[in-house]
Write an enzyme that holds these catalytic residues in place. Structure first.
Site, PDB file in Angstrom:
ATOM      1  N   LYS A  15     -12.575  19.158  43.434  1.00 55.67           N
ATOM      2  CA  LYS A  15     -12.998  20.256  42.666  1.00 55.67           C
ATOM      3  C   LYS A  15     -14.369  20.697  42.843  1.00 55.67           C
ATOM      4  O   LYS A  15     -14.690  22.030  42.911  1.00 55.67           O
ATOM      5  CB  LYS A  15     -12.647  19.842  41.148  1.00 55.67           C
ATOM      6  CG  LYS A  15     -11.559  19.401  40.819  1.00 55.67           C
ATOM      7  CD  LYS A  15     -11.141  19.490  39.299  1.00 55.67           C
ATOM      8  CE  LYS A  15     -11.898  18.447  38.680  1.00 55.67           C
ATOM      9  NZ  LYS A  15     -11.862  16.993  39.198  1.00 55.67           N
ATOM     10  N   ARG A  90      -9.375  20.836  30.089  1.00 56.99           N
ATOM     11  CA  ARG A  90      -9.015  19.545  30.413  1.00 56.99           C
ATOM     12  C   ARG A  90      -7.772  19.006  29.471  1.00 56.99           C
ATOM     13  O   ARG A  90      -7.399  17.877  29.638  1.00 56.99           O
ATOM     14  CB  ARG A  90      -9.900  18.424  30.350  1.00 56.99           C
ATOM     15  CG  ARG A  90     -10.599  18.003  31.666  1.00 56.99           C
ATOM     16  CD  ARG A  90     -11.829  16.947  31.628  1.00 56.99           C
ATOM     17  NE  ARG A  90     -12.003  16.325  32.596  1.00 56.99           N
ATOM     18  CZ  ARG A  90     -12.944  16.328  33.555  1.00 56.99           C
ATOM     19  NH1 ARG A  90     -13.512  17.622  33.732  1.00 56.99           N
ATOM     20  NH2 ARG A  90     -13.184  15.334  34.400  1.00 56.99           N
ATOM     21  N   ARG A 124     -19.191   8.185  46.327  1.00 56.90           N
ATOM     22  CA  ARG A 124     -19.865   9.356  46.291  1.00 56.90           C
ATOM     23  C   ARG A 124     -21.521   9.224  45.932  1.00 56.90           C
ATOM     24  O   ARG A 124     -21.740   8.336  45.267  1.00 56.90           O
ATOM     25  CB  ARG A 124     -19.144  10.062  45.180  1.00 56.90           C
ATOM     26  CG  ARG A 124     -19.827  11.324  44.756  1.00 56.90           C
ATOM     27  CD  ARG A 124     -19.250  12.186  43.883  1.00 56.90           C
ATOM     28  NE  ARG A 124     -18.670  11.727  42.664  1.00 56.90           N
ATOM     29  CZ  ARG A 124     -18.086  12.484  41.799  1.00 56.90           C
ATOM     30  NH1 ARG A 124     -17.806  13.542  42.081  1.00 56.90           N
ATOM     31  NH2 ARG A 124     -17.940  12.027  40.661  1.00 56.90           N
ATOM     32  N   ARG A 157     -23.380   7.987  40.435  1.00 60.40           N
ATOM     33  CA  ARG A 157     -22.956   8.435  38.834  1.00 60.40           C
ATOM     34  C   ARG A 157     -22.493   6.889  38.196  1.00 60.40           C
ATOM     35  O   ARG A 157     -21.725   6.314  38.877  1.00 60.40           O
ATOM     36  CB  ARG A 157     -21.754   9.440  38.749  1.00 60.40           C
ATOM     37  CG  ARG A 157     -22.626  10.564  38.480  1.00 60.40           C
ATOM     38  CD  ARG A 157     -21.460  11.720  38.887  1.00 60.40           C
ATOM     39  NE  ARG A 157     -20.334  11.652  38.157  1.00 60.40           N
ATOM     40  CZ  ARG A 157     -19.384  12.719  38.092  1.00 60.40           C
ATOM     41  NH1 ARG A 157     -19.313  13.759  38.800  1.00 60.40           N
ATOM     42  NH2 ARG A 157     -18.355  12.459  37.211  1.00 60.40           N
ATOM     43  N   ARG A 168     -10.905   6.671  34.271  1.00 60.08           N
ATOM     44  CA  ARG A 168     -10.814   8.262  34.181  1.00 60.08           C
ATOM     45  C   ARG A 168      -9.560   8.537  34.770  1.00 60.08           C
ATOM     46  O   ARG A 168      -9.028   9.815  34.265  1.00 60.08           O
ATOM     47  CB  ARG A 168     -12.032   8.693  35.128  1.00 60.08           C
ATOM     48  CG  ARG A 168     -13.466   8.580  34.287  1.00 60.08           C
ATOM     49  CD  ARG A 168     -14.512   8.504  35.508  1.00 60.08           C
ATOM     50  NE  ARG A 168     -14.611   9.986  35.962  1.00 60.08           N
ATOM     51  CZ  ARG A 168     -15.333   9.913  37.291  1.00 60.08           C
ATOM     52  NH1 ARG A 168     -15.926   9.081  37.733  1.00 60.08           N
ATOM     53  NH2 ARG A 168     -15.248  11.115  37.898  1.00 60.08           N
TER      54      ARG A 168
HETATM   55  P1  AP5 Z   1     -15.917  16.058  44.284  1.00 56.71           P
HETATM   56  O1  AP5 Z   1     -15.831  17.291  45.018  1.00 56.71           O
HETATM   57  O2  AP5 Z   1     -17.066  15.615  43.773  1.00 56.71           O
HETATM   58  O3  AP5 Z   1     -14.715  15.724  43.334  1.00 56.71           O
HETATM   59  P2  AP5 Z   1     -14.339  16.205  41.796  1.00 56.71           P
HETATM   60  O4  AP5 Z   1     -13.006  16.617  41.591  1.00 56.71           O
HETATM   61  O5  AP5 Z   1     -15.530  17.334  41.556  1.00 56.71           O
HETATM   62  O6  AP5 Z   1     -14.811  14.801  41.102  1.00 56.71           O
HETATM   63  P3  AP5 Z   1     -15.483  14.652  39.729  1.00 56.71           P
HETATM   64  O7  AP5 Z   1     -15.577  13.104  39.508  1.00 56.71           O
HETATM   65  O8  AP5 Z   1     -16.825  15.290  39.534  1.00 56.71           O
HETATM   66  O9  AP5 Z   1     -14.403  15.106  38.514  1.00 56.71           O
HETATM   67  P4  AP5 Z   1     -14.239  14.605  37.016  1.00 56.71           P
HETATM   68  O10 AP5 Z   1     -13.435  15.740  36.795  1.00 56.71           O
HETATM   69  O11 AP5 Z   1     -13.935  13.476  36.854  1.00 56.71           O
HETATM   70  O12 AP5 Z   1     -15.770  14.730  36.497  1.00 56.71           O
HETATM   71  P5  AP5 Z   1     -16.717  15.753  35.732  1.00 56.71           P
HETATM   72  O13 AP5 Z   1     -17.932  15.660  36.398  1.00 56.71           O
HETATM   73  O14 AP5 Z   1     -15.883  17.083  35.730  1.00 56.71           O
HETATM   74  O15 AP5 Z   1     -15.593  15.107  45.342  1.00 56.71           O
HETATM   75  C1  AP5 Z   1     -15.736  13.411  45.168  1.00 56.71           C
HETATM   76  C2  AP5 Z   1     -16.081  12.719  46.470  1.00 56.71           C
HETATM   77  O16 AP5 Z   1     -15.086  12.926  47.576  1.00 56.71           O
HETATM   78  C3  AP5 Z   1     -17.419  13.024  47.148  1.00 56.71           C
HETATM   79  O17 AP5 Z   1     -18.152  12.129  47.486  1.00 56.71           O
HETATM   80  C4  AP5 Z   1     -17.152  14.300  47.918  1.00 56.71           C
HETATM   81  O18 AP5 Z   1     -18.094  14.225  49.170  1.00 56.71           O
HETATM   82  C5  AP5 Z   1     -15.543  13.670  48.641  1.00 56.71           C
HETATM   83  N1  AP5 Z   1     -14.751  14.334  49.036  1.00 56.71           N
HETATM   84  C6  AP5 Z   1     -14.394  15.902  48.664  1.00 56.71           C
HETATM   85  N2  AP5 Z   1     -13.426  16.267  49.467  1.00 56.71           N
HETATM   86  C7  AP5 Z   1     -13.047  15.317  50.321  1.00 56.71           C
HETATM   87  C8  AP5 Z   1     -12.066  15.235  51.405  1.00 56.71           C
HETATM   88  N3  AP5 Z   1     -11.128  16.456  51.559  1.00 56.71           N
HETATM   89  N4  AP5 Z   1     -11.961  14.276  52.080  1.00 56.71           N
HETATM   90  C9  AP5 Z   1     -12.860  13.186  51.856  1.00 56.71           C
HETATM   91  N5  AP5 Z   1     -13.696  13.081  50.795  1.00 56.71           N
HETATM   92  C10 AP5 Z   1     -13.822  14.181  50.132  1.00 56.71           C
HETATM   93  O19 AP5 Z   1     -16.500  14.956  34.467  1.00 56.71           O
HETATM   94  C11 AP5 Z   1     -17.348  13.981  34.166  1.00 56.71           C
HETATM   95  C12 AP5 Z   1     -17.086  13.634  32.558  1.00 56.71           C
HETATM   96  O20 AP5 Z   1     -17.712  14.664  31.592  1.00 56.71           O
HETATM   97  C13 AP5 Z   1     -15.703  13.327  32.241  1.00 56.71           C
HETATM   98  O21 AP5 Z   1     -15.373  11.947  32.396  1.00 56.71           O
HETATM   99  C14 AP5 Z   1     -15.746  13.553  30.691  1.00 56.71           C
HETATM  100  O22 AP5 Z   1     -16.333  12.432  29.940  1.00 56.71           O
HETATM  101  C15 AP5 Z   1     -16.528  14.606  30.737  1.00 56.71           C
HETATM  102  N6  AP5 Z   1     -16.123  15.912  30.687  1.00 56.71           N
HETATM  103  C16 AP5 Z   1     -16.154  16.791  31.772  1.00 56.71           C
HETATM  104  N7  AP5 Z   1     -15.638  18.097  31.414  1.00 56.71           N
HETATM  105  C17 AP5 Z   1     -14.847  17.878  30.216  1.00 56.71           C
HETATM  106  C18 AP5 Z   1     -14.106  18.473  29.529  1.00 56.71           C
HETATM  107  N8  AP5 Z   1     -13.562  19.825  29.826  1.00 56.71           N
HETATM  108  N9  AP5 Z   1     -13.454  17.983  28.409  1.00 56.71           N
HETATM  109  C19 AP5 Z   1     -13.953  16.761  27.844  1.00 56.71           C
HETATM  110  N10 AP5 Z   1     -14.743  15.969  28.448  1.00 56.71           N
HETATM  111  C20 AP5 Z   1     -15.437  16.441  29.719  1.00 56.71           C
END
Ligand code: AP5
Length: 210
Positions: A15, A90, A124, A157, A168
């Site tokens: 994402k 979410r 990552r 992270r 997660r």
């Molecule tokens: P990346 O692009 O970073 O993936 P992502 O989907 O953004 O992953 P996140 O871990 O950031 O998502 P998340 O939803 O768990 O975490 P968030 O920060 O929102 O890619 C991942 C890796 O793969 C990278 O190394 C990249 O280089 C690689 N990659 C990408 N595309 C690729 C491809 N095609 N092929 C190979 N490799 C690839 O949330 C964190 C925490 O915050 C949550 O757990 C929760 O506690 C809290 N939180 C956030 N939002 C909310 C909400 N709305 N409600 C409640 N709690 C929330």
């Protein structure tokens, strides 16, 4: 082009990677709740102190905190701004709250299997300054351990350790996966297979958004 886009998909599905590319190429404002929360934790704000333990364990931060945060962000957007929501909504409650404030044009769901997700997240590396993300094998920085864009030292992270990643994924299935049905029923869902090179996936993302 679609104006208001939600990026759905499990942790590690890409994402942030795809959202950043859309923002760079087409000028969307990207609102990432994960980035906002990590900044709040780093700065020890009242939100950060409340969110910290939920995030460390891979649980969701309570809906009321997130909904209040996003209400404020959305209200401050100028009329007609193209916006990408990354990591929000979410839960169904968050989706209902978003729908009261703004019309969603597209919910883009990136579909990736669990073992690939674990592999992506455990390798990552993230930039604490500009929030760019890298992967040690698939998308390494040009200079080992430093951000290509701003030169800051990259970090792993805390919630990207395997045990927390698996939690997660469970939380995603319980709380967030139902949103695919929510947006499918609303006629807004587009699912893309999120496996392949970052550029190959971006080609499909652009088609969905255009
Ligand atoms: P990346 O692009 O970073 O993936 P992502 O989907 O953004 O992953 P996140 O871990 O950031 O998502 P998340 O939803 O768990 O975490 P968030 O920060 O929102 O890619 C991942 C890796 O793969 C990278 O190394 C990249 O280089 C690689 N990659 C990408 N595309 C690729 C491809 N095609 N092929 C190979 N490799 C690839 O949330 C964190 C925490 O915050 C949550 O757990 C929760 O506690 C809290 N939180 C956030 N939002 C909310 C909400 N709305 N409600 C409640 N709690 C929330």
């Amino acid at each position: 082009m679609k104006q208001t886009i939600i990026l759905l998909g499990p942790p590690g599905s890409g994402k942030g990677t795809q959202g950043e590319k859309l923002s760079e190429q087409f000028g969307y404002v990207r609102l990432s709740t994960g980035d906002m929360l990590r900044e709040a934790v780093r700065n020890e704000t009242s939100l950060g102190l409340k969110a910290k333990n939920y995030m460390a364990g891979g649980a969701l931060v309570p809906n009321d905190l997130i909904i209040n945060l996003m209400k404020e962000k959305i209200s401050s957007l100028a009329q007609g701004t193209g916006v990408i929501f990354d990591g929000f909504p979410r839960t169904v409650e968050q989706a209902d709250a978003l729908g009261e404030q703004i019309d969603v044009d597209l919910a883009l769901n990136l579909d990736v299997g669990d073992e690939e997700l674990v592999n992506r997240l455990t390798l990552r590396r993230s930039c604490p300054q500009c929030n760019s993300v890298y992967h040690l094998l698939y998308n390494p920085p040009k200079k080992n351990n430093f951000c290509d864009k701003c030169g800051s030292t990259l970090y792993h992270r805390d919630d990207d350790k395997e045990e927390t990643v698996r939690n997660r994924l469970k939380v995603y299935r319980d709380k967030t996966l139902p949103l695919t049905e929510y947006y499918r029923k609303a006629g807004k869902l587009c699912t893309i297979e999120g496996v392949g090179s970052i550029d190959e996936i971006f080609d499909q993302v652009k088609k969905a958004v255009g």
